[in-house]
Design an enzyme around this catalytic site. Structure first.
Site, mmCIF file in Angstrom:
data_model
loop_
_atom_site.group_PDB
_atom_site.id
_atom_site.type_symbol
_atom_site.label_atom_id
_atom_site.label_comp_id
_atom_site.label_asym_id
_atom_site.label_seq_id
_atom_site.Cartn_x
_atom_site.Cartn_y
_atom_site.Cartn_z
ATOM 1 N N LYS A 45 83.152 16.221 -19.288
ATOM 2 C CA LYS A 45 83.757 15.798 -20.555
ATOM 3 C C LYS A 45 83.168 14.472 -21.008
ATOM 4 O O LYS A 45 82.565 13.737 -20.225
ATOM 5 C CB LYS A 45 85.264 15.710 -20.409
ATOM 6 C CG LYS A 45 85.760 14.716 -19.380
ATOM 7 C CD LYS A 45 87.255 14.469 -19.571
ATOM 8 C CE LYS A 45 87.719 13.413 -18.584
ATOM 9 N NZ LYS A 45 88.317 13.963 -17.366
ATOM 10 N N ASN A 126 76.944 12.967 -27.684
ATOM 11 C CA ASN A 126 77.956 13.595 -28.526
ATOM 12 C C ASN A 126 78.150 12.804 -29.814
ATOM 13 O O ASN A 126 78.940 11.874 -29.865
ATOM 14 C CB ASN A 126 79.269 13.699 -27.751
ATOM 15 C CG ASN A 126 80.379 14.296 -28.590
ATOM 16 O OD1 ASN A 126 80.155 14.746 -29.709
ATOM 17 N ND2 ASN A 126 81.576 14.305 -28.050
ATOM 18 N N CYS A 129 81.846 14.727 -32.401
ATOM 19 C CA CYS A 129 83.259 14.955 -32.124
ATOM 20 C C CYS A 129 84.054 14.700 -33.394
ATOM 21 O O CYS A 129 84.000 13.616 -33.955
ATOM 22 C CB CYS A 129 83.751 14.034 -31.018
ATOM 23 S SG CYS A 129 85.527 14.241 -30.735
ATOM 24 N N LYS A 164 73.845 16.558 -29.289
ATOM 25 C CA LYS A 164 74.792 17.625 -29.629
ATOM 26 C C LYS A 164 75.180 17.525 -31.098
ATOM 27 O O LYS A 164 75.708 16.510 -31.542
ATOM 28 C CB LYS A 164 76.029 17.523 -28.742
ATOM 29 C CG LYS A 164 76.995 18.669 -28.960
ATOM 30 C CD LYS A 164 77.905 18.873 -27.785
ATOM 31 C CE LYS A 164 78.918 19.958 -28.046
ATOM 32 N NZ LYS A 164 79.849 20.116 -26.920
ATOM 33 N N ILE A 190 76.889 24.682 -31.015
ATOM 34 C CA ILE A 190 77.537 23.765 -31.925
ATOM 35 C C ILE A 190 78.726 23.070 -31.243
ATOM 36 O O ILE A 190 79.304 23.626 -30.311
ATOM 37 C CB ILE A 190 78.052 24.491 -33.192
ATOM 38 C CG1 ILE A 190 79.048 25.591 -32.861
ATOM 39 C CG2 ILE A 190 76.893 25.055 -33.967
ATOM 40 C CD1 ILE A 190 79.679 26.271 -34.092
ATOM 41 N N GLY A 216 86.200 28.561 -29.961
ATOM 42 C CA GLY A 216 86.608 29.878 -29.478
ATOM 43 C C GLY A 216 85.853 31.019 -30.149
ATOM 44 O O GLY A 216 85.067 30.800 -31.072
ATOM 45 N N THR A 265 85.855 27.221 -24.548
ATOM 46 C CA THR A 265 87.217 27.709 -24.772
ATOM 47 C C THR A 265 87.555 28.958 -23.958
ATOM 48 O O THR A 265 88.702 29.154 -23.562
ATOM 49 C CB THR A 265 87.399 27.972 -26.287
ATOM 50 O OG1 THR A 265 87.183 26.731 -26.968
ATOM 51 C CG2 THR A 265 88.777 28.486 -26.619
HETATM 52 C C1 LIG Z 1 89.602 20.897 -25.537
HETATM 53 C C2 LIG Z 1 88.180 20.653 -25.937
HETATM 54 C C3 LIG Z 1 87.594 19.414 -25.663
HETATM 55 C C4 LIG Z 1 86.286 19.152 -26.022
HETATM 56 N N1 LIG Z 1 85.724 17.941 -25.714
HETATM 57 C C5 LIG Z 1 84.409 17.723 -25.999
HETATM 58 C C6 LIG Z 1 83.750 16.534 -25.577
HETATM 59 O O1 LIG Z 1 84.339 15.687 -24.923
HETATM 60 N N2 LIG Z 1 82.436 16.349 -25.922
HETATM 61 C C7 LIG Z 1 81.744 17.311 -26.628
HETATM 62 O O2 LIG Z 1 80.572 17.106 -26.918
HETATM 63 N N3 LIG Z 1 82.323 18.460 -27.005
HETATM 64 C C8 LIG Z 1 83.639 18.702 -26.710
HETATM 65 N N4 LIG Z 1 84.219 19.893 -27.073
HETATM 66 C C9 LIG Z 1 83.403 20.905 -27.768
HETATM 67 C C10 LIG Z 1 82.854 21.950 -26.785
HETATM 68 O O3 LIG Z 1 82.020 21.362 -25.820
HETATM 69 C C11 LIG Z 1 82.078 23.052 -27.528
HETATM 70 O O4 LIG Z 1 80.995 22.471 -28.218
HETATM 71 C C12 LIG Z 1 82.934 23.802 -28.532
HETATM 72 O O5 LIG Z 1 84.250 23.946 -28.042
HETATM 73 C C13 LIG Z 1 82.381 25.191 -28.890
HETATM 74 O O6 LIG Z 1 82.300 26.032 -27.765
HETATM 75 P P1 LIG Z 1 83.463 27.084 -27.331
HETATM 76 O O7 LIG Z 1 83.836 27.837 -28.564
HETATM 77 O O8 LIG Z 1 82.856 27.897 -26.255
HETATM 78 O O9 LIG Z 1 84.600 26.242 -26.844
HETATM 79 C C14 LIG Z 1 85.536 20.157 -26.693
HETATM 80 C C15 LIG Z 1 86.138 21.392 -26.968
HETATM 81 C C16 LIG Z 1 87.433 21.652 -26.594
HETATM 82 C C17 LIG Z 1 88.025 22.994 -26.896
#
Ligand SMILES: Cc1cc2nc3c(=O)[nH]c(=O)nc-3n(C[C@H](O)[C@H](O)[C@H](O)COP(=O)(O)O)c2cc1C
Ligand SMILES: Cc1cc2nc3c(=O)[nH]c(=O)nc-3n(C[C@H](O)[C@H](O)[C@H](O)COP(=O)(O)OP(=O)(O)OC[C@H]3O[C@@H](n4cnc5c(N)ncnc54)[C@H](O)[C@@H]3O)c2cc1C
Ligand SMILES: Cc1cc2nc3c(=O)[nH]c(=O)nc-3n(C[C@H](O)[C@H](O)[C@H](O)COP(=O)(O)OP(=O)(O)OC[C@H]3O[C@@H](n4cnc5c(N)ncnc54)[C@H](O)[C@@H]3O)c2cc1C
Ligand SMILES: Cc1cc2nc3c(=O)[nH]c(=O)nc-3n(C[C@H](O)[C@H](O)[C@H](O)COP(=O)(O)O)c2cc1C
Ligand code: FES
Ligand code: FES
Lengths: 301, 268, 301, 268
Positions: A45, A126, A129, A164, A190, A216, A265
């Protein structure tokens, strides 16, 4: 056995399956549910130079086929990360990718610098965010800022630097090109879309912050499209993510141009999601006799 | 360092033994979970997964009662949204996917003399297994809007069960705190265990602090992972020494917290 | 009975439920499945000055909780529309909204002008279709173009002009403000996101065009967020859409700031979706004793 | 002008009477549809809705056979993706949501003398009800990859059923066109009705045109609405007089088209 190895900016991963930052803690929690040795890489994270408290709850909302979060990069800071998480992760035969967060360019640089001598394999910058007021997505939606922050952080990085990208932009290829010009060694895309959900009974947004990051399976078509567009526009390796829950989803991203993929997710629905994605990739390769992923990477033109 | 195949926790498919309404929009569900029943602490919760694929996130529901011999868990849930509505449609002998157990439950001493349990609405169920396991004298205060449930179950384990309802249709009309103030013998030493809506938890905590009783409260927050990985389900917890607060995870450091450490002013 | 009437740019609708352009043909097809008299308005599919052939098939792909389309505004042209569709729709007690399409500003203006004397209630300017090379989204992602095309078309319009915005932008409020400055009488949002889906067995995109417009329940959080943001930024009435399938979804949009709402993709899952949305709105109003929608409109600040 | 409540077409929930595999990954499903069974033309299709909410779009499947007396429809579907996989998991007495019937079916004269039906793979089923209803002599040519299905059903209605398989495991090894060329008595006048993969439809059309037979082909395209509203499911149809083409809707103007009017060069 097919050859699953992939190379991201000079770092060889035993397979293309990574965990998406912020969804997998520092690996410890899901380590109770699966063998971390099987992952290509663990992406931890977001880590900042000092501890961040994060946003007030509720931070989570479910949506149709997806979810919103407004965690806001709560993290104990890079020192705690170096002390506790690196030694834990190094017990496993997997690569370590650190997602770095900052409120200013200086803060990003400080984290990169502090990690220069740490035992980690890749940095993921990152700048996308949507849950923090300063830094975060503000850097990721203006190509000049993308270039600038990439260039500065690159100066302080010893490990290869992955940038990212945020999907909340008119033209993702502009951002990708800016990162490339700034010296990025790879791209992750993304990050979350910006979404909102309203509790009509309480007459307020579900999230305390109002809006949050949307992730998701629901968002997959946007993610696949962006990976495809970016692949046509730059020559950097791409880590594709956004809604991946099965091996077939992963193959879609690889065909669109991703070198590696990350599962996020989907873990919340199935703690073993990343391993099942890996198995699914292997099954696809077996079925269609794909010897290496290179043969299908970016096959969609 | 590395766990072996059979040591990993996992999402499991279990059989539903019973799924019946016990009050308006409140259901009781018994699950056949096998050995898992032996690992439960009162106050812990489980994750239930919906079948409908558009509902991705698990629903956290507290464990109400455990039958170790039969390898069963009882949960009690209210129909509040789409997921719980889906659960209510399931029939016995169908299956459901769960992760169990999760979180940290209530803590007590083996020599415990006097315990005061206070539950409100859907915060009542998690206190049942606790009432069963606590040694010493156990007073139970249960508050409901109107129709009570699980009252007979509590009476199996203690004679001191008191009911409050908002509309006075059962027990005393008023809040559970009113009844508590009236009825409790207020021993010198006691521990308080509570679960229910935030305003109730806060007022019970205030009462307990005044009395000098240690108090444990069970909190709720919207969850994603349930295992501590997403940092989604936090509540504000202060360090009683330093006065500093930080967000802690309801699914990992909780759901049961020291009531004195909880900062209540967050909207709920 | 609660008061469901809403007013969009001076046109009074008996209730806020409209059909989303392109998902409801010209009303005729779904007229076999429901009583069109019950709708606040029927928004017909995009109409151009000359017949358009549209894009090659496949034009449809299913995604998780949503779908992609690349119809590309196939339509028989405004003359056929005036001859056949207006008389058909005028049999019903509902308002008629015409979605106008063009490849150039001149073409948009020509359609508006041709419709000036036609018996229709509102014009919806579609500068946000992602499925056409010229016009469409190219106009909708640059604030200067949004302003310009709005201003020009407004000059040729007799009916109030609603501008339909694309969600594929970094900052939707910029586009909304540009439309307001250009003289729009209202805004429709959102049109489809841009998405892609790959058939991994055939190793090509599912859609013949590669990418397409992404709609359905999956996209709702993006749509609600944008309606909310735009409501804070401009004072024009908003027609909210994007994933609405139930009355509760509609209430979310109204609380976010929408005056009326449109039901699109949901029809494909349930031909009577728009009427069920209307019933759901009524139930909500009964349950919470909301006398008029004004009382909850934009209640989220 | 306005229809009344009972005149509206609607999505209906119907009971599954039978749902069984009849070949590898090919299922036969019987549905209790009541009066709807009386409205069917051979070649029309129905829309089946998935229960899983993430799969929003209906699946179009051709009507294979009709039992007007019992009020039943038979469909035959192949498992090709997530939706058809879901359908295969349903048991008799469960329900499914459908819209039926949709589209325009095959056309013939009441005095029809000679008909040639050509089906390939999952294009075989829609020809069954047609074979049953056609007057005069009916020749049926069915092509399969390997394992044939529904062959006995066709034999109930005509003695002239010929089989081709790609692997030669049943009937003649080769394409259905090969068999057709060999076996058909090629009368002066006949009508050809066909359904199957596009390359097959194209080659049969070419053959029919050479012979001077009118030919009807049933096309497939990915659908959303199924009622003609979204213009999603189009195929290229040319006007034989003007030579101009336009995209027509498979769900509304089709799925059965005049083979001569179809422009085949689209990728499929
Ligand atoms: C609860 C949560 C926390 C996240 N925290 C970060 C983070 O700290 N840094 C980051 O670059 N992306 C973060 N993301 C984004 C994810 O790394 C990812 O890019 C995004 O959720 C799309 O992928 P997914 O649909 O498989 O979750 C977070 C996503 C979720 C759901
Ligand atoms: C540790 C814990 C223990 C719980 N124990 C019980 C119990 O024993 N009995 C009981 O009836 N309820 C209990 N709850 C609340 C229960 O989890 C929610 O009522 C339930 O998740 C609502 O799901 P839904 O799909 O019906 O609602 P929806 O609103 O449709 O759910 C959408 C999303 O919101 C989340 N959500 C909605 N309401 C809440 C809430 N109040 N708290 C947390 N998440 C919520 C859901 O988990 C889901 O992710 C508990 C919650 C927590 C955190
Ligand atoms: C008029 C018509 C009649 C048909 N009759 C039959 C029949 O009798 N038996 C049979 O087995 N199949 C038939 N098909 C094909 C059948 O509709 C698809 O195989 C089925 O929809 C695949 O669904 P899935 O969820 O398993 O596949 P998935 O690929 O998971 O489906 C995803 C989406 O793609 C669409 N889709 C996928 N493949 C096709 C296809 N080949 N044609 C059209 N849409 C597709 C689905 O409808 C769905 O919207 C017919 C198609 C049409 C248009
Ligand atoms: C098949 C299809 C065709 C569409 N055609 C048009 C169109 O002609 N003009 C337009 O402005 N929007 C068009 N749209 C966009 C919808 O009107 C609507 O903005 C979008 O689908 C989001 O709403 P929904 O999720 O409820 O469908 C189309 C959408 C679909 C799915
Ligand atoms: S739900 Fe993810 S940390 Fe608690
Ligand atoms: S599927 Fe919508 S027009 Fe045919």
């Amino acid at each position: 056995m097919k050859n699953l190895k992939v190379n991201i900016a000079g770092v060889e991963l035993k397979n293309p399956v990574m965990t998406a930052s912020g969804t997998f803690g520092s690996g410890r929690e899901y380590g109770e549910y699966m063998d971390l040795n099987q992952l290509g890489a663990v992406v931890v994270k977001g880590v900042a130079i000092t501890p961040w408290k994060g946003n007030p709850p509720p931070r989570i909302a479910e949506t149709y086929g997806g979810m919103l979060n407004s965690v806001g990069l709560q993290n104990p800071g890079v020192e705690v990360f170096i002390e506790q998480d690196i030694p834990f992760l190094r017990q496993y035969d997997t690569k370590i990718v650190v997602n770095i967060a900052g409120k200013t360019i200086e803060e990003y640089c400080q984290v990169a610098e502090r990690l220069a001598d740490a035992d980690v394999d890749l940095l993921e910058l990152n700048i996308s965010c949507p849950n923090v007021k300063e830094g975060g997505v503000a850097f990721g939606t203006d190509p000049r800022m993308v270039e600038k922050v990439t260039r500065e952080v690159k100066k302080h990085s010893k490990q290869p630097l992955i940038v990212k990208l945020s999907p909340n932009v008119t033209d993702i290829t502009e951002m990708a090109k800016a990162a490339e010009v700034g010296g990025a060694d790879g791209l992750s895309l993304i990050n979350t879309l910006l979404g909102m959900s309203i509790d009509i009974h309480k007459r307020r947004p579900v999230l305390a912050m109002g809006v949050g990051g949307f992730s998701g399976p629901a968002i997959k078509p946007v993610a696949v499209r962006m990976v495809y567009q970016v692949k046509q526009a730059v020559s950097l390796p791409i880590i594709g993510m956004g809604g991946i829950a099965t091996g077939e989803d992963a193959i879609e991203f690889i065909m669109a141009g991703a070198t590696a993929i990350a599962v996020g997710t989907a873990h919340f629905h199935n703690p073993r999601a990343s391993l099942e994605v890996l198995e699914g990739i292997q099954e696809y390769m077996e079925k269609y006799k794909v010897q290496e992923l290179k043969k299908i990477r970016g096959i969609i033109k | 360092m590395c766990l072996t195949e059979d040591q990993w926790k996992r999402k499991k498919t279990v059989v539903i033994i019973k799924n019946e309404a016990i009050a308006k929009d409140v259901y009781e569900m018994d699950l056949q979970v096998g050995e898992t029943a032996k690992e439960i602490e009162p106050g812990q919760f489980i994750h239930l997964y919906c079948r409908q694929g558009q509902r991705l996130l698990p629903r956290p529901i507290s464990i109400c009662e455990v039958d170790e011999k039969k390898g069963r868990l009882k949960i009690v849930y209210g129909i509040v949204g789409s997921g719980t509505k889906e659960f209510a449609s399931y029939s016995p002998f169908e299956t459901i996917d769960i992760i169990a157990p999760l979180g940290k439950g209530y803590q007590w001493e083996s020599q415990e003399k006097h315990s005061i349990l206070v539950g409100g609405g859907l915060g009542v169920p998690p206190l049942l297994e606790l009432a069963k396991r606590l040694p010493g004298k156990v007073e139970v205060y249960l508050g409901f809007r109107s129709q009570p449930f699980l009252v007979e179950n509590f009476k199996k384990y203690t004679d001191f069960v008191y009911i409050a309802t908002d509309d006075g249709s059962h027990g005393t009309k008023g809040t559970v705190l009113d009844v508590l103030k009236n009825k409790s013998e207020c021993p010198e030493k006691a521990r308080v265990y509570t679960c229910g809506p935030k305003p109730m938890l806060q007022s019970i905590t205030q009462w307990a602090v005044e009395k000098g009783y240690p108090i444990q409260v069970s909190l709720e927050e919207r969850m994603a992972c349930g295992v501590g990985a997403c940092v989604g389900c936090v509540c504000k917890i202060k360090d009683l020494q330093t006065g500093e607060w930080q967000y802690q995870r309801v699914c990992k450091e909780g759901p049961v917290f020291n009531g004195k450490e909880v900062i209540w002013n967050e909207e709920s």
